[in-house]
Design a protein around this motif. Sequence first.
Motif, PDB file in Angstrom:
ATOM      1  N   PRO A  90      39.771  33.176  29.920  1.00  0.00           N
ATOM      2  CA  PRO A  90      40.351  33.541  28.634  1.00  0.00           C
ATOM      3  C   PRO A  90      39.698  33.408  27.329  1.00  0.00           C
ATOM      4  CG  PRO A  90      41.468  31.165  29.026  1.00  0.00           C
ATOM      5  CD  PRO A  90      40.964  31.966  30.361  1.00  0.00           C
ATOM      6  N   VAL A  91      39.069  32.586  27.707  1.00  0.00           N
ATOM      7  CA  VAL A  91      37.381  31.937  26.633  1.00  0.00           C
ATOM      8  C   VAL A  91      36.405  31.507  27.418  1.00  0.00           C
ATOM      9  CG1 VAL A  91      38.422  30.888  24.588  1.00  0.00           C
ATOM     10  CG2 VAL A  91      37.296  28.953  26.665  1.00  0.00           C
TER      11      VAL A  91
ATOM     12  N   ILE B 209      33.800  15.198  12.080  1.00  0.00           N
ATOM     13  CA  ILE B 209      34.081  16.237  11.800  1.00  0.00           C
ATOM     14  C   ILE B 209      35.669  16.793  12.769  1.00  0.00           C
ATOM     15  CG2 ILE B 209      31.958  17.074  11.663  1.00  0.00           C
ATOM     16  CD1 ILE B 209      31.463  18.208  14.150  1.00  0.00           C
ATOM     17  N   SER B 210      35.803  17.728  13.005  1.00  0.00           N
ATOM     18  CA  SER B 210      36.830  17.757  13.948  1.00  0.00           C
ATOM     19  C   SER B 210      36.442  18.932  15.058  1.00  0.00           C
ATOM     20  CB  SER B 210      37.859  18.371  13.109  1.00  0.00           C
ATOM     21  OG  SER B 210      38.983  16.934  12.682  1.00  0.00           O
ATOM     22  N   ILE B 211      36.906  18.426  16.673  1.00  0.00           N
ATOM     23  CA  ILE B 211      36.594  19.877  17.147  1.00  0.00           C
ATOM     24  C   ILE B 211      38.058  20.279  17.919  1.00  0.00           C
ATOM     25  CG2 ILE B 211      34.306  18.714  17.588  1.00  0.00           C
ATOM     26  CD1 ILE B 211      35.057  17.468  20.210  1.00  0.00           C
ATOM     27  N   GLU B 212      37.721  21.168  18.380  1.00  0.00           N
ATOM     28  CA  GLU B 212      38.539  21.902  19.120  1.00  0.00           C
ATOM     29  C   GLU B 212      38.997  22.890  19.967  1.00  0.00           C
ATOM     30  OE1 GLU B 212      42.262  22.538  16.400  1.00  0.00           O
ATOM     31  OE2 GLU B 212      40.756  23.024  14.888  1.00  0.00           O
ATOM     32  N   GLY B 213      39.870  23.833  20.424  1.00  0.00           N
ATOM     33  CA  GLY B 213      40.169  24.721  20.732  1.00  0.00           C
ATOM     34  C   GLY B 213      38.444  25.383  21.466  1.00  0.00           C
ATOM     35  N   GLU B 214      37.882  26.010  20.890  1.00  0.00           N
ATOM     36  CA  GLU B 214      36.477  26.885  21.611  1.00  0.00           C
ATOM     37  C   GLU B 214      35.750  26.124  21.995  1.00  0.00           C
ATOM     38  OE1 GLU B 214      36.101  30.877  21.150  1.00  0.00           O
ATOM     39  OE2 GLU B 214      37.701  31.654  21.496  1.00  0.00           O
ATOM     40  N   GLN B 215      35.607  24.925  21.060  1.00  0.00           N
ATOM     41  CA  GLN B 215      34.187  23.982  21.117  1.00  0.00           C
ATOM     42  C   GLN B 215      34.322  23.547  22.393  1.00  0.00           C
ATOM     43  OE1 GLN B 215      34.906  22.304  17.284  1.00  0.00           O
ATOM     44  NE2 GLN B 215      32.883  22.488  17.081  1.00  0.00           N
ATOM     45  N   ILE B 216      35.548  22.970  22.702  1.00  0.00           N
ATOM     46  CA  ILE B 216      35.598  21.823  24.213  1.00  0.00           C
ATOM     47  C   ILE B 216      35.348  22.319  25.264  1.00  0.00           C
ATOM     48  CG2 ILE B 216      37.413  20.438  25.643  1.00  0.00           C
ATOM     49  CD1 ILE B 216      37.111  19.596  22.236  1.00  0.00           C
ATOM     50  N   PRO B 217      35.118  23.337  25.964  1.00  0.00           N
ATOM     51  CA  PRO B 217      34.370  23.686  26.848  1.00  0.00           C
ATOM     52  C   PRO B 217      32.986  23.285  27.465  1.00  0.00           C
ATOM     53  CG  PRO B 217      36.285  24.909  26.468  1.00  0.00           C
ATOM     54  CD  PRO B 217      36.020  24.834  25.026  1.00  0.00           C
ATOM     55  N   SER B 218      32.054  23.229  26.345  1.00  0.00           N
ATOM     56  CA  SER B 218      31.401  24.288  26.141  1.00  0.00           C
ATOM     57  C   SER B 218      30.675  22.171  25.757  1.00  0.00           C
ATOM     58  CB  SER B 218      30.304  24.101  24.915  1.00  0.00           C
ATOM     59  OG  SER B 218      30.739  23.915  23.880  1.00  0.00           O
ATOM     60  N   LEU B 219      31.715  21.283  25.459  1.00  0.00           N
ATOM     61  CA  LEU B 219      31.009  19.706  25.170  1.00  0.00           C
ATOM     62  C   LEU B 219      32.229  18.611  25.962  1.00  0.00           C
ATOM     63  CD1 LEU B 219      32.520  18.225  23.107  1.00  0.00           C
ATOM     64  CD2 LEU B 219      31.181  19.599  21.401  1.00  0.00           C
ATOM     65  N   ILE B 220      32.893  19.256  26.678  1.00  0.00           N
ATOM     66  CA  ILE B 220      33.999  18.559  27.447  1.00  0.00           C
ATOM     67  C   ILE B 220      33.253  17.222  28.016  1.00  0.00           C
ATOM     68  CG2 ILE B 220      33.477  19.513  30.307  1.00  0.00           C
ATOM     69  CD1 ILE B 220      36.862  18.277  27.738  1.00  0.00           C
ATOM     70  N   ASP B 221      32.063  16.909  28.967  1.00  0.00           N
ATOM     71  CA  ASP B 221      31.491  15.670  29.315  1.00  0.00           C
ATOM     72  C   ASP B 221      30.544  14.649  28.550  1.00  0.00           C
ATOM     73  OD1 ASP B 221      32.380  16.946  32.779  1.00  0.00           O
ATOM     74  OD2 ASP B 221      30.474  17.584  32.113  1.00  0.00           O
ATOM     75  N   GLU B 222      30.733  15.656  27.304  1.00  0.00           N
ATOM     76  CA  GLU B 222      30.133  14.696  26.571  1.00  0.00           C
ATOM     77  C   GLU B 222      30.994  14.220  25.438  1.00  0.00           C
ATOM     78  OE1 GLU B 222      27.605  16.736  28.236  1.00  0.00           O
ATOM     79  OE2 GLU B 222      27.938  18.494  26.837  1.00  0.00           O
ATOM     80  N   ILE B 223      32.003  14.546  25.914  1.00  0.00           N
ATOM     81  CA  ILE B 223      32.950  13.603  24.710  1.00  0.00           C
ATOM     82  C   ILE B 223      33.175  12.302  24.192  1.00  0.00           C
ATOM     83  CG2 ILE B 223      36.093  13.115  24.451  1.00  0.00           C
ATOM     84  CD1 ILE B 223      36.434  16.680  24.708  1.00  0.00           C
ATOM     85  N   PRO B 224      33.151  11.472  24.971  1.00  0.00           N
ATOM     86  CA  PRO B 224      32.591   9.833  25.508  1.00  0.00           C
ATOM     87  C   PRO B 224      31.829   9.638  24.625  1.00  0.00           C
ATOM     88  CG  PRO B 224      33.480  10.452  27.508  1.00  0.00           C
ATOM     89  CD  PRO B 224      33.306  11.943  26.753  1.00  0.00           C
TER      90      PRO B 224
ATOM     91  N   ARG C 125      25.848  25.191  27.443  1.00  0.00           N
ATOM     92  CA  ARG C 125      26.609  23.481  28.120  1.00  0.00           C
ATOM     93  C   ARG C 125      26.325  22.654  26.631  1.00  0.00           C
ATOM     94  NH1 ARG C 125      25.441  22.336  32.818  1.00  0.00           N
ATOM     95  NH2 ARG C 125      25.547  20.565  32.009  1.00  0.00           N
ATOM     96  N   ILE C 126      25.707  23.638  25.402  1.00  0.00           N
ATOM     97  CA  ILE C 126      24.893  22.993  24.746  1.00  0.00           C
ATOM     98  C   ILE C 126      25.749  22.795  22.727  1.00  0.00           C
ATOM     99  CG2 ILE C 126      22.686  23.595  24.791  1.00  0.00           C
ATOM    100  CD1 ILE C 126      22.326  25.891  23.214  1.00  0.00           C
ATOM    101  N   GLY C 127      27.218  23.545  23.394  1.00  0.00           N
ATOM    102  CA  GLY C 127      27.885  22.401  22.195  1.00  0.00           C
ATOM    103  C   GLY C 127      27.623  21.353  21.930  1.00  0.00           C
ATOM    104  N   PHE C 128      27.253  20.266  22.466  1.00  0.00           N
ATOM    105  CA  PHE C 128      26.895  18.938  22.062  1.00  0.00           C
ATOM    106  C   PHE C 128      26.314  18.764  20.973  1.00  0.00           C
ATOM    107  CE2 PHE C 128      25.124  15.162  22.452  1.00  0.00           C
ATOM    108  CZ  PHE C 128      26.435  13.991  21.651  1.00  0.00           C
ATOM    109  N   LEU C 129      24.979  19.640  20.629  1.00  0.00           N
ATOM    110  CA  LEU C 129      24.118  19.944  20.092  1.00  0.00           C
ATOM    111  C   LEU C 129      24.611  20.387  19.156  1.00  0.00           C
ATOM    112  CD1 LEU C 129      20.388  21.403  21.841  1.00  0.00           C
ATOM    113  CD2 LEU C 129      21.028  18.489  20.545  1.00  0.00           C
ATOM    114  N   GLN C 130      25.587  21.807  18.937  1.00  0.00           N
ATOM    115  CA  GLN C 130      26.370  21.802  17.780  1.00  0.00           C
ATOM    116  C   GLN C 130      26.751  21.155  17.011  1.00  0.00           C
ATOM    117  OE1 GLN C 130      24.956  25.094  17.203  1.00  0.00           O
ATOM    118  NE2 GLN C 130      24.035  25.317  19.406  1.00  0.00           N
TER     119      GLN C 130
END
Length: 417
Positions: A173-174, A290-305, A250-255
Amino acid sequence: MGLRGTVRVPGDKSMTHRAFLMGGIADGTTVISNALLGADCLASLAAVEALGAQVERTSDGIHITGTDHLHAAAIDCGNSGTTIRLLSGILAGGQESYTLTGDDSLQKRPMDRVTVPLTTLGAKIDGTYAPLTIEGRRLVGTTYTLPVASAQVKSAVLLAGLFATGETTVIEPVLSRDHTERMLPKFGAEVTIQEQERGRRIRLQGPIRLQATTIDIPGDPSSAAFWWTAAVLGQDSAITTEHVLMNPTRIGFLQVLRQMGASVEITNRQESTGEETADVTLTTTSLQAISIEGEQIPSLIDEIPLFALLATQADGKTIIRDAAELRVKETDRIETVVSALKKIGARIEATADGMIIDGPTPLIGATVDSAGDHRLAMMLTIASTLQPEIQVLGNEVVEVSYPTFYDDLKTLQQANR
């Protein structure tokens, strides 16, 4: 006192797993340099050796001579969800009987998210949780639509497709981590990718025997993220991480760091193994919630802690949504992260699929347990660079993904004295 200096983090964990597994079934000898030799990836390396591949460690990397017959084996995947899930896809098309198990933590993680789609190709797999029993058999290509984006499920189906007759198609889906479809062509497999209005279609034609190649693994952005966090939160800190993987998935955390107000400097862009790499520098800065959700999540799932730790020091209310996958990681990462951060003073609450964090809040000294989770142990250690009275129990678990973590921390601390 903050942290300053330059770090070259270990090779990317996701790419190392895939290189080991693909090399293990390829025709010829694959040479892999800068591989991550943490416990999880070593589980994948031991697995292909058990299946008949020959493994040699030399000064220039790991040499894997692949096997054309996947020997019957009982394989212990340790704590590695990537190993057991991707290996399930490979062994589904084998010629023998196989058993896959793991440690107590892995045996509590659901496997039906992989085993169910593999049965659509004709796989015979028994077990909803490890141990799994797999009877290798002839597979037939199919089209499978992922209910949610998952790189592990996508990869398992594509790897099974190597052994299947006809075309195997995965529709996601994404976009999720795409290392498998980027690496397969390096091993000689033709992969077709079609972007669609609703999702993404990945196709390959089987059966096909992979061909040995040479793979250079860039630095893992999920490991580099710990130093990016330390640099942003520390007093008078500046850290450069060299030769880091810059894959867009893999660089959602940088964003997110940029969204929160951090200054991110990217230099020395290059290409390695079909992936972009670069040096990344961050310095101390103030942060906005900020708030994060939706399509942002897969690219930083391991960095959420780590994101949760950042949020404790950001100005305002941070909301994390659509991250329910965290509940089936090495631990229930929503509960363990919330519990640990509360102990050190954070104003944080768990939700069904995420967290709500109010900041900024000064951290307080406390003894906190890693709960056997390598990412939680490293996140709490970064917190202890801000509040030295934080004591982390069970920090030896960092061996799973970053064996030299504490050595690198010591180097950065000494550079700022």
